[in-house]
Design a protein around this motif. Sequence first.
Motif, short mmCIF file in Angstrom:
data_model
loop_
_atom_site.label_atom_id
_atom_site.label_comp_id
_atom_site.label_asym_id
_atom_site.label_seq_id
_atom_site.Cartn_x
_atom_site.Cartn_y
_atom_site.Cartn_z
N THR B 139 0.85 -1.20 0.00
CA THR B 139 0.00 0.00 0.00
C THR B 139 0.88 1.24 0.00
O THR B 139 1.88 1.31 0.71
CB THR B 139 -0.90 0.03 1.26
N ASN B 169 -4.67 7.83 -12.90
CA ASN B 169 -5.61 6.89 -12.28
C ASN B 169 -6.33 6.10 -13.35
O ASN B 169 -6.85 6.68 -14.32
CB ASN B 169 -6.65 7.67 -11.46
N SER B 175 -12.99 -4.41 -12.40
CA SER B 175 -12.71 -4.42 -10.97
C SER B 175 -12.92 -3.02 -10.40
O SER B 175 -12.79 -2.02 -11.13
CB SER B 175 -11.26 -4.85 -10.74
N THR B 176 -13.26 -2.98 -9.12
CA THR B 176 -13.40 -1.66 -8.49
C THR B 176 -12.05 -1.14 -7.99
O THR B 176 -11.95 -0.01 -7.52
CB THR B 176 -14.37 -1.73 -7.28
N ASP B 177 -11.02 -1.98 -8.07
CA ASP B 177 -9.69 -1.52 -7.66
C ASP B 177 -9.12 -0.55 -8.69
O ASP B 177 -9.03 -0.90 -9.87
CB ASP B 177 -8.73 -2.71 -7.51
N THR B 178 -8.72 0.60 -8.23
CA THR B 178 -8.14 1.60 -9.15
C THR B 178 -6.64 1.34 -9.29
O THR B 178 -5.97 1.04 -8.30
CB THR B 178 -8.36 3.01 -8.59
N VAL B 179 -6.17 1.43 -10.51
CA VAL B 179 -4.73 1.31 -10.74
C VAL B 179 -4.19 2.73 -10.90
O VAL B 179 -4.81 3.55 -11.57
CB VAL B 179 -4.45 0.49 -12.02
#
Lengths: 364, 245
Positions: B139, B169, B175-179
């Motif tokens: 993280t 971003n 997916s709801t995960d942002t890269v």
Amino acid sequence: MADVRPVKIAILSCNHGHAKGYYHLANDRMFDLVAVSTQEDSERLDLLDPKVPRYKSDAELYEAHPDLEAVIIASDNLSHMEQVREAAKRGIHIFSMKIPTFDLDEYREMIEITEKAGIVFQIELEMRYHAPLCRIEEMIKSGQIGDLLSINMINYSHNPVWWRWWQCNPEKSFGKRVELRPGDERFRGGALADHPHVFDAIRLVTGSSFDTVYAEPAPNIRDGVETEDMVRIIGRMKNGAIFSIDPSYGNDEQKVKVQEDWEKYPQCVEVFMSAVGTKGTVVADLYGKTFYSQRGVDGAYMCDMVEDIGLWAIRIHEFYEHIRYGGTPRVNLRNHYESIVTMLASYDSITTGKPVKVDATLDI
Amino acid sequence: MEKITDVREGVIKLLTIREHDIPEFSIEPRKEGEFVDTFIWDGKKIPVFNMLYDPRIYQMQNWGKRGDNSALNVYSYYASDVSLEECIYRELVIAEALLHSKIKKITAYVNKSAANMIVLMEDESCANIDLGNTMAPGTINQCQHKLITKHGMANDRAVGTTVTCNQVNFFRSDSTDTVYYNDDLYYLYGMSEPDVAKAIAIHAILTGLEQAGDWTERDERCRAGVKAVFESDKRGGSVALSEVL
């Protein structure tokens, strides 16, 4: 529609920063703002409905309105005790600003006389009514973040001393002149004395009490202020979690005599809370719903907190409920005592340069 | 676009594009008990304070002035693959740099993976630091460094935000995960942020932009500061840096 019986209420002194936040009671369906008392340094009376009568003293106000049911004591901290005595004697309910008094003998007297009079005594701590704080409380108490390891809070604001002189006057703010620490030119009564709600918020979300505090002031950032501008408190809660509180006047302001076009730092009050747990970390901006604008007066970029639409008066409406229907306010003299004692312990830590054990035993 | 993947390669590229000579140098990865890599050059061993070459922190160092600073407010939360000792060390190095003063005394409370401290500097300014390392490995560090002075404030976070703002971003459809990506320097495209900072720091030393003469001494001071944090917690009181140095 419910049969509302408006409470006849008055605002005393009108020189506390939050006084003008209640001028709207002149148009509130649950209150009848029958009068205010004023003094030379009353603030922004131009914002008060001109139809509301104004008196030069509390005595004149009481005499003219014998049917008064409640008062908002909106004065400097030194004046609170006398105003509480007078209201309690008359059986009038009290809505108090956040520091009832820093004198613990006076504090105990306030408990005794208001309980004996059977009146409601509610203390205004605005953080109690913030939904993000409820969320963090739930996240901690439900175990969502695991075991709580640390809880930290920053409350940075402007220093109102330029338009509210008493706020940094040691006697008017702290109740007496006490040097901050040996050899320091400053006195108690500044940023620390202005921010009990952060102590209260930490107690609320942790469900624990303060055990030990250590406090250290940093150099003032403003010239000509005789109380502390910048101060930090760290320590441990009784449940073992460590904490930090920074209630500094860390955000700059315009040095104006009347609180109008006074903002300088983009967001005048910032309140952050973070919590470290064994299952993760929460970083929160409790005043985080903001909107952004460029001010017309000087082109400054501003970041202002949005209002709770139509519900700003939630804390005074709680007061109405207790007057009409009974019950104990969520912040009252007894449960606020520990926050006041912890603030005093923090001042003692600055004076001694050592950690101080908090003893908030209330023997009445 | 050609990607640079190694700090040494990055340093050489930065020197080459400005037509500097390439000296003999090496970079020693941090060893057990150390918190930063070591740059070896010209018979000297210099700790690489890459944290000072985070672009925002670098800018803030030049913004503050000695004698004008009041307090540095820091919260800095790390992933669990960064030790608490390293978090403390890193923030002490930054505190000395931003306040332009040396650590004098530390008072701290530690609770497993969290530590809060007040660091009093020699010029009486204070660094107030809250740390934790319980976020999932990998993280991104979430922090604020707010420097409050008599002439205003500087911060590595925008007013009204509490967490790191990313530059690129990517909101995915699956997916709801942002890269997100935070590429810092065109010439070093492809390197991680810490490696970019290391390469720039070493380049600055080699070209005389950075006078790193006191970095070894600062490394010793901040390592002692880490000891002082735990000693203060154990003692239940303040620890002068001179006691543990």
